[in-house]
Scaffold this active site. Structure first.
Site, PDB file in Angstrom:
ATOM      1  N   ASP A  67       4.829  14.652 -52.547  1.00 21.43           N
ATOM      2  CA  ASP A  67       4.129  15.928 -52.571  1.00 21.43           C
ATOM      3  C   ASP A  67       3.763  16.369 -51.162  1.00 21.43           C
ATOM      4  OD1 ASP A  67       2.208  13.929 -52.174  1.00 21.43           O
ATOM      5  OD2 ASP A  67       1.366  14.138 -54.171  1.00 21.43           O
ATOM      6  N   ASN A 136      -8.738  10.841 -61.833  1.00 26.90           N
ATOM      7  CA  ASN A 136      -8.591  11.625 -63.057  1.00 26.90           C
ATOM      8  C   ASN A 136      -7.247  11.370 -63.757  1.00 26.90           C
ATOM      9  OD1 ASN A 136      -6.808  12.913 -61.362  1.00 26.90           O
ATOM     10  ND2 ASN A 136      -7.743  14.940 -61.518  1.00 26.90           N
ATOM     11  N   HIS A 138      -4.164  11.532 -62.335  1.00 23.08           N
ATOM     12  CA  HIS A 138      -2.996  12.273 -61.857  1.00 23.08           C
ATOM     13  C   HIS A 138      -2.019  11.361 -61.124  1.00 23.08           C
ATOM     14  CE1 HIS A 138      -5.187  12.716 -57.870  1.00 23.08           C
ATOM     15  NE2 HIS A 138      -3.956  12.477 -57.451  1.00 23.08           N
ATOM     16  N   GLU A 143      -1.488  17.161 -62.089  1.00 28.64           N
ATOM     17  CA  GLU A 143      -2.884  17.072 -62.483  1.00 28.64           C
ATOM     18  C   GLU A 143      -3.038  17.131 -64.003  1.00 28.64           C
ATOM     19  OE1 GLU A 143      -5.395  16.575 -60.540  1.00 28.64           O
ATOM     20  OE2 GLU A 143      -5.016  17.413 -58.548  1.00 28.64           O
TER      21      GLU A 143
END
Length: 246
Positions: A67, A136, A138, A143
């Site tokens: 990314d 979380n 991801h 996400e």
């Protein structure tokens, strides 16, 4: 999933660097997916050390980073490309033409994502994927949400993700870009071998959800349960919810 709990982060990082070295010796033209953030820092330090000792040759290796921040050019100090240059690329003998990165400064994000997917397809996909996991759940910049995307795409970053990346911007979360470009779930799940690293108590809930929870878009990493060759390497803090896992 093959879960392995290490006594500490450095022990896991050393083992991971050794795994990478062994994979490259077995296949010198390895195509490897590389993460950024805090989790892989010690892995990259150990890989550089192996290279300097003559035990790790990157000359035929191809890399694809997972990314990049939207809006940042490759030479921006906060970019993931600059991070990789600092921590790995400038210290090893990777051929520049074999280093692949999403360009966060591209005028058309959709076209850039399509270009990146095409490059990865031409390389034959990922032989080995190194991954971290967000608190979380991801993976890369995929996400949690109502749905997940298979192809590379533009992603809005959660506050959790932006807070975890604030160290790249002087600990000022307001300077962390609001969006990024990321490989999609398809490329990640199609990697032939996956090694996911997680360290610290703040990753424990995400790791437990990934390994033991249901498949859900609210924990993107849970979809690794569908993969046939995943190793989850954690320290004791991140693995606190996995007692009895193998």
């Amino acid at each position: 999933m093959n879960v392995r709990v290490f006594a500490n982060e450095l022990e896991a990082a050393t083992a991971c660097a050794g795994l990478v070295a062994a994979a490259i010796r077995e296949k010198p033209s390895l195509v490897i997916g590389l993460p950024t953030g805090r989790t892989p820092l010690n892995v990259y330090r150990e890989m550089v050390a192996l290279h300097r000792r003559g035990e790790l040759d990157f000359s035929r290796v191809t890399t694809f980073n997972l990314d990049e921040f939207l809006g940042l050019p490759p030479d921006d100090p906060g970019s993931f490309r600059a991070y990789m240059e600092r921590h790995l690329f400038q210290h090893v003998n990777l051929a520049p033409e074999r280093i692949h990165f999403l360009d966060g400064s591209a005028e058309r994000a959709e076209r850039e994502c399509a270009r990146y997917d095409a490059q990865l397809a031409m390389a034959g996909g990922l032989d080995l994927l190194l991954l971290g996991i967000g608190s979380n759940g991801h993976m890369a910049f995929n996400e949690p949400g109502e749905n997940l995307q298979s192809a590379s795409h533009r992603a809005r970053l959660s506050r959790d993700s932006r807070q975890s990346l604030a160290s790249l911007f002087g600990e000022d979360v307001s300077r962390v870009p609001l969006a990024g470009l990321t490989l999609g779930m398809g490329a990640l799940l199609q990697a032939r071998r996956v090694v996911l690293l997680a360290f610290g108590v703040n990753k424990a809930a995400a790791v437990t959800g990934m390994v033991r929870g249901p498949l859900t878009t609210l924990c993107p990493a849970s979809f690794l349960q569908l993969h046939g060759n995943v190793e989850v390497w954690v320290d004791t803090a991140a693995g606190r919810g996995l007692e009895g896992s193998r």
